[in-house]
Scaffold this motif. Sequence first.
Motif, PDB file in Angstrom:
ATOM      1  N   ASP A  41      30.609  24.057 -22.838  1.00  0.00           N
ATOM      2  CA  ASP A  41      29.864  24.780 -21.813  1.00  0.00           C
ATOM      3  C   ASP A  41      29.941  24.085 -20.450  1.00  0.00           C
ATOM      4  N   LEU A  42      30.545  24.774 -19.463  1.00  0.00           N
ATOM      5  CA  LEU A  42      30.761  24.176 -18.142  1.00  0.00           C
ATOM      6  C   LEU A  42      29.521  24.240 -17.245  1.00  0.00           C
ATOM      7  N   LYS A  43      28.577  25.131 -17.544  1.00  0.00           N
ATOM      8  CA  LYS A  43      27.395  25.274 -16.688  1.00  0.00           C
ATOM      9  C   LYS A  43      26.546  24.007 -16.652  1.00  0.00           C
ATOM     10  N   GLU A  44      26.430  23.340 -17.778  1.00  0.00           N
ATOM     11  CA  GLU A  44      25.584  22.148 -17.854  1.00  0.00           C
ATOM     12  C   GLU A  44      26.405  20.896 -18.156  1.00  0.00           C
ATOM     13  N   ASN A  45      27.644  20.887 -17.708  1.00  0.00           N
ATOM     14  CA  ASN A  45      28.561  19.787 -17.994  1.00  0.00           C
ATOM     15  C   ASN A  45      28.665  18.901 -16.744  1.00  0.00           C
ATOM     16  N   ALA A  46      27.906  17.814 -16.697  1.00  0.00           N
ATOM     17  CA  ALA A  46      27.852  16.946 -15.518  1.00  0.00           C
ATOM     18  C   ALA A  46      29.197  16.300 -15.223  1.00  0.00           C
ATOM     19  N   GLU A  47      29.938  15.903 -16.261  1.00  0.00           N
ATOM     20  CA  GLU A  47      31.250  15.272 -16.051  1.00  0.00           C
ATOM     21  C   GLU A  47      32.205  16.249 -15.361  1.00  0.00           C
ATOM     22  N   TYR A  48      32.160  17.511 -15.784  1.00  0.00           N
ATOM     23  CA  TYR A  48      33.026  18.526 -15.187  1.00  0.00           C
ATOM     24  C   TYR A  48      32.690  18.714 -13.708  1.00  0.00           C
ATOM     25  N   HIS A  49      31.420  18.852 -13.397  1.00  0.00           N
ATOM     26  CA  HIS A  49      31.010  19.075 -12.006  1.00  0.00           C
ATOM     27  C   HIS A  49      31.317  17.859 -11.129  1.00  0.00           C
ATOM     28  N   ALA A  50      31.138  16.664 -11.679  1.00  0.00           N
ATOM     29  CA  ALA A  50      31.453  15.445 -10.919  1.00  0.00           C
ATOM     30  C   ALA A  50      32.957  15.354 -10.654  1.00  0.00           C
ATOM     31  N   ALA A  51      33.760  15.679 -11.650  1.00  0.00           N
ATOM     32  CA  ALA A  51      35.219  15.632 -11.480  1.00  0.00           C
ATOM     33  C   ALA A  51      35.686  16.685 -10.476  1.00  0.00           C
ATOM     34  N   ARG A  52      35.089  17.877 -10.507  1.00  0.00           N
ATOM     35  CA  ARG A  52      35.463  18.923  -9.545  1.00  0.00           C
ATOM     36  C   ARG A  52      35.074  18.519  -8.119  1.00  0.00           C
TER      37      ARG A  52
END
Length: 159
Positions: A41-52
């Motif tokens: 789940d990308l909505k609550e994925n802190a690592e994904y948002h930080a990398a983006r």
Amino acid sequence: MSRAPITKKGSERLKAELERLKSVDRPRIIAAIAEARAHGDLKENAEYHAAREQQSFTEGRIAELEGALSTAEVIDVARLAAGTRVVFGATVDLEDEDSGEAVTYQIVGDLEADIKQRLIAVSSPIARALIGKSAGDSFEFKAPNGVKRYEITGVNYDA
């Protein structure tokens, strides 16, 4: 469009940064995004948002460097023959007339300026006051904390 001056050394530093961003940082960020996506789940994925977010900053810096380098006019300071006169690229030894403190600055392009390394932008107030002066001259300029007075004790172009 006017061409912004940059020293040869500054141009090489910026090209090295650009190469590192493209060949090291960009692939590392892409791998981090792929790994974060695999967690679900990308909505609550802190690592994904930080990398983006990191990807956005890196791509912005790449675009900034490419644009600046494409319009820059590289000036080889070692080939200047201005003698003791201060022009772009000069390394200038100064003495504060009030405190006696000695300081050395090199006048460089706006993009490569870094006060921690004693590289001052050609558009800065002190650089504008220095341009055209010679060793032995005194000058003053308006600094944020008041008027400063300096004597030029040396000028060289040893890049």
